[in-house]
Design a protein around this motif. Structure first.
Motif, PDB file in Angstrom:
ATOM      1  N   ASP A   1       2.621 -35.442  44.193  1.00  0.00           N
ATOM      2  CA  ASP A   1       1.485 -35.165  43.324  1.00  0.00           C
ATOM      3  C   ASP A   1       1.321 -36.292  42.315  1.00  0.00           C
ATOM      4  O   ASP A   1       2.165 -36.477  41.448  1.00  0.00           O
ATOM      5  CB  ASP A   1       1.734 -33.850  42.576  1.00  0.00           C
ATOM      6  CG  ASP A   1       0.598 -32.882  42.778  1.00  0.00           C
ATOM      7  OD1 ASP A   1       0.748 -31.721  42.422  1.00  0.00           O
ATOM      8  OD2 ASP A   1      -0.443 -33.322  43.297  1.00  0.00           O
ATOM      9  N   GLY A   2       0.246 -37.086  42.450  1.00  0.00           N
ATOM     10  CA  GLY A   2       0.039 -38.199  41.549  1.00  0.00           C
ATOM     11  C   GLY A   2      -0.611 -37.752  40.281  1.00  0.00           C
ATOM     12  O   GLY A   2      -1.441 -36.863  40.272  1.00  0.00           O
ATOM     13  N   GLY A   3      -0.213 -38.401  39.176  1.00  0.00           N
ATOM     14  CA  GLY A   3      -0.842 -38.048  37.930  1.00  0.00           C
ATOM     15  C   GLY A   3      -0.191 -38.726  36.750  1.00  0.00           C
ATOM     16  O   GLY A   3       0.638 -39.638  36.897  1.00  0.00           O
ATOM     17  N   ILE A   4      -0.601 -38.289  35.578  1.00  0.00           N
ATOM     18  CA  ILE A   4      -0.096 -38.823  34.323  1.00  0.00           C
ATOM     19  C   ILE A   4       0.566 -37.689  33.559  1.00  0.00           C
ATOM     20  O   ILE A   4      -0.022 -36.613  33.402  1.00  0.00           O
ATOM     21  CB  ILE A   4      -1.248 -39.412  33.482  1.00  0.00           C
ATOM     22  CG1 ILE A   4      -1.989 -40.483  34.270  1.00  0.00           C
ATOM     23  CG2 ILE A   4      -0.708 -39.982  32.172  1.00  0.00           C
ATOM     24  CD1 ILE A   4      -3.250 -40.973  33.600  1.00  0.00           C
ATOM     25  N   THR A   5       1.766 -37.932  33.109  1.00  0.00           N
ATOM     26  CA  THR A   5       2.473 -36.923  32.333  1.00  0.00           C
ATOM     27  C   THR A   5       2.704 -37.454  30.925  1.00  0.00           C
ATOM     28  O   THR A   5       2.978 -38.651  30.728  1.00  0.00           O
ATOM     29  CB  THR A   5       3.811 -36.542  32.971  1.00  0.00           C
ATOM     30  OG1 THR A   5       4.613 -37.720  33.124  1.00  0.00           O
ATOM     31  CG2 THR A   5       3.612 -35.921  34.338  1.00  0.00           C
ATOM     32  N   GLN A   6       2.593 -36.559  29.972  1.00  0.00           N
ATOM     33  CA  GLN A   6       2.858 -36.884  28.578  1.00  0.00           C
ATOM     34  C   GLN A   6       3.834 -35.853  28.030  1.00  0.00           C
ATOM     35  O   GLN A   6       3.726 -34.665  28.305  1.00  0.00           O
ATOM     36  CB  GLN A   6       1.576 -36.855  27.737  1.00  0.00           C
ATOM     37  CG  GLN A   6       0.604 -37.979  28.059  1.00  0.00           C
ATOM     38  CD  GLN A   6      -0.571 -37.969  27.104  1.00  0.00           C
ATOM     39  OE1 GLN A   6      -1.717 -37.790  27.507  1.00  0.00           O
ATOM     40  NE2 GLN A   6      -0.285 -38.173  25.827  1.00  0.00           N
ATOM     41  N   SER A   7       4.769 -36.329  27.247  1.00  0.00           N
ATOM     42  CA  SER A   7       5.700 -35.395  26.612  1.00  0.00           C
ATOM     43  C   SER A   7       6.068 -35.895  25.228  1.00  0.00           C
ATOM     44  O   SER A   7       6.057 -37.100  24.966  1.00  0.00           O
ATOM     45  CB  SER A   7       6.959 -35.236  27.471  1.00  0.00           C
ATOM     46  OG  SER A   7       7.627 -36.476  27.613  1.00  0.00           O
ATOM     47  N   PRO A   8       6.377 -34.965  24.323  1.00  0.00           N
ATOM     48  CA  PRO A   8       6.246 -33.527  24.498  1.00  0.00           C
ATOM     49  C   PRO A   8       4.794 -33.090  24.355  1.00  0.00           C
ATOM     50  O   PRO A   8       3.938 -33.893  23.998  1.00  0.00           O
ATOM     51  CB  PRO A   8       7.099 -32.968  23.359  1.00  0.00           C
ATOM     52  CG  PRO A   8       6.974 -33.988  22.284  1.00  0.00           C
ATOM     53  CD  PRO A   8       6.867 -35.316  22.976  1.00  0.00           C
ATOM     54  N   LYS A   9       4.515 -31.831  24.585  1.00  0.00           N
ATOM     55  CA  LYS A   9       3.158 -31.319  24.429  1.00  0.00           C
ATOM     56  C   LYS A   9       2.832 -31.145  22.952  1.00  0.00           C
ATOM     57  O   LYS A   9       1.719 -31.415  22.507  1.00  0.00           O
ATOM     58  CB  LYS A   9       3.025 -29.984  25.158  1.00  0.00           C
ATOM     59  CG  LYS A   9       1.600 -29.458  25.206  1.00  0.00           C
ATOM     60  CD  LYS A   9       1.503 -28.236  26.112  1.00  0.00           C
ATOM     61  CE  LYS A   9       0.064 -27.750  26.189  1.00  0.00           C
ATOM     62  NZ  LYS A   9      -0.069 -26.572  27.067  1.00  0.00           N
ATOM     63  N   TYR A  10       3.832 -30.668  22.202  1.00  0.00           N
ATOM     64  CA  TYR A  10       3.685 -30.516  20.757  1.00  0.00           C
ATOM     65  C   TYR A  10       4.846 -31.250  20.081  1.00  0.00           C
ATOM     66  O   TYR A  10       5.980 -31.201  20.551  1.00  0.00           O
ATOM     67  CB  TYR A  10       3.725 -29.037  20.340  1.00  0.00           C
ATOM     68  CG  TYR A  10       2.612 -28.213  20.929  1.00  0.00           C
ATOM     69  CD1 TYR A  10       2.811 -27.464  22.089  1.00  0.00           C
ATOM     70  CD2 TYR A  10       1.365 -28.171  20.323  1.00  0.00           C
ATOM     71  CE1 TYR A  10       1.780 -26.700  22.624  1.00  0.00           C
ATOM     72  CE2 TYR A  10       0.331 -27.408  20.857  1.00  0.00           C
ATOM     73  CZ  TYR A  10       0.557 -26.689  22.004  1.00  0.00           C
ATOM     74  OH  TYR A  10      -0.458 -25.930  22.531  1.00  0.00           O
ATOM     75  N   LEU A  11       4.539 -31.906  18.969  1.00  0.00           N
ATOM     76  CA  LEU A  11       5.565 -32.669  18.260  1.00  0.00           C
ATOM     77  C   LEU A  11       5.345 -32.506  16.762  1.00  0.00           C
ATOM     78  O   LEU A  11       4.226 -32.666  16.266  1.00  0.00           O
ATOM     79  CB  LEU A  11       5.480 -34.147  18.653  1.00  0.00           C
ATOM     80  CG  LEU A  11       6.551 -35.103  18.136  1.00  0.00           C
ATOM     81  CD1 LEU A  11       7.942 -34.629  18.538  1.00  0.00           C
ATOM     82  CD2 LEU A  11       6.292 -36.511  18.662  1.00  0.00           C
ATOM     83  N   PHE A  12       6.430 -32.212  16.073  1.00  0.00           N
ATOM     84  CA  PHE A  12       6.355 -32.059  14.630  1.00  0.00           C
ATOM     85  C   PHE A  12       7.209 -33.157  13.997  1.00  0.00           C
ATOM     86  O   PHE A  12       8.342 -33.387  14.430  1.00  0.00           O
ATOM     87  CB  PHE A  12       6.846 -30.667  14.220  1.00  0.00           C
ATOM     88  CG  PHE A  12       5.994 -29.569  14.791  1.00  0.00           C
ATOM     89  CD1 PHE A  12       6.310 -29.005  16.013  1.00  0.00           C
ATOM     90  CD2 PHE A  12       4.881 -29.126  14.111  1.00  0.00           C
ATOM     91  CE1 PHE A  12       5.517 -28.003  16.557  1.00  0.00           C
ATOM     92  CE2 PHE A  12       4.083 -28.120  14.637  1.00  0.00           C
ATOM     93  CZ  PHE A  12       4.402 -27.560  15.869  1.00  0.00           C
ATOM     94  N   ARG A  13       6.671 -33.776  13.001  1.00  0.00           N
ATOM     95  CA  ARG A  13       7.370 -34.890  12.366  1.00  0.00           C
ATOM     96  C   ARG A  13       7.385 -34.697  10.866  1.00  0.00           C
ATOM     97  O   ARG A  13       6.395 -34.243  10.279  1.00  0.00           O
ATOM     98  CB  ARG A  13       6.632 -36.192  12.696  1.00  0.00           C
ATOM     99  CG  ARG A  13       7.359 -37.458  12.310  1.00  0.00           C
ATOM    100  CD  ARG A  13       6.430 -38.665  12.311  1.00  0.00           C
ATOM    101  NE  ARG A  13       5.833 -38.900  11.006  1.00  0.00           N
ATOM    102  CZ  ARG A  13       5.151 -39.990  10.705  1.00  0.00           C
ATOM    103  NH1 ARG A  13       4.938 -40.908  11.634  1.00  0.00           N
ATOM    104  NH2 ARG A  13       4.631 -40.144   9.510  1.00  0.00           N
TER     105      ARG A  13
END
Lengths: 114, 116
Positions: A1-13
């Motif tokens: 399955d080709g695609g683009i992944t981003q992580s994390p979905k939520y990030l607190f700083r």
């Protein structure tokens, strides 16, 4: 399955911290991009890269840094110098950056500064 | 500098009706490209349709078509037979070439709501 992944979905700083957002693609695309989206707004370009080990500033690069050590990966670091980093961050890629190439986007990372 | 204007912040349409989302652009380039993306509440940007400035035919992709009027600098998106799943933000974007790569300049978006 080709695609683009981003992580994390939520990030607190916490203020004063650097954070790194991950973007990986398995589409064999040469060009990759980072955009920022603020509520109710369109996207603005932060950085882009046409080829490994090369990248260029976009319209709002101040307070951000990137690297492109591998074709598949284009991580974005939000540094403490970024005054208002709370936003939705989208990574995109395209075949070569040529005219007519379509940019395909990942699912995004929502960054919140506490 | 290139600019995209979407004048409709929100639109409400009955299911099964056609809907037109407006987009006007400003550029001095002869060669340019126009894109439409859909952004559902999940946040992902989904590519819908592309029109090149030299394309003689209006682009079509399934229920989506692009009403391209070059002299008026408009590139309106037409969605036929709207469905509940079409409810989302819609962005018009223009390609701007920079050092070989392409930068997308986005409009402010239109929030489309399909009512049952």
């Amino acid at each position: 399955d080709g695609g683009i992944t981003q992580s994390p979905k939520y990030l607190f700083r916490k203020e004063g911290q650097n954070v790194t957002l991950s973007c990986e693609q398995n589409l064999n695309h040469d060009a990759m991009y980072w955009y920022r989206q603020d509520p109710g707004q369109g996207l603005r370009l932060i950085y882009y890269s046409q080829i490994v080990n090369d990248f260029q500033k976009g319209d709002i690069a101040e307070g951000y840094s990137v690297s492109r050590e591998k074709k598949e990966s284009f991580p974005l670091t939000v540094t403490s110098a970024q005054k208002n980093p709370t936003a939705f961050y989208l990574c995109a890629s395209s075949t070569s950056g040529a005219p007519g190439d379509t940019q395909y986007f990942g699912p995004g990372t929502r960054l919140t500064v506490l | 500098a290139q600019k995209i204007t979407q004048t409709q912040p929100g639109m409400f349409v009955q299911e099964k009706e056609a809907v037109t989302l407006d987009c006007t652009y400003d550029t001095s380039d002869q060669s340019y490209g126009l894109f439409w993306y859909k952004q559902p509440s999940s946040g992902e940007m989904i590519f819908l349709i592309y029109q090149g400035s030299y394309d003689e035919q209006n682009a079509t992709e399934g229920r989506y078509s692009l009403n391209f009027q070059k002299a008026r600098k408009s590139a309106n998106l037409v969605i036929s037979a709207s469905q509940l799943g079409d409810s989302a933000m819609y962005f018009c974007a223009m390609r701007e070439s920079l050092q070989g790569a392409q930068k997308l300049v986005f409009g402010q978006g239109t929030r489309l709501t399909i009512n049952p």
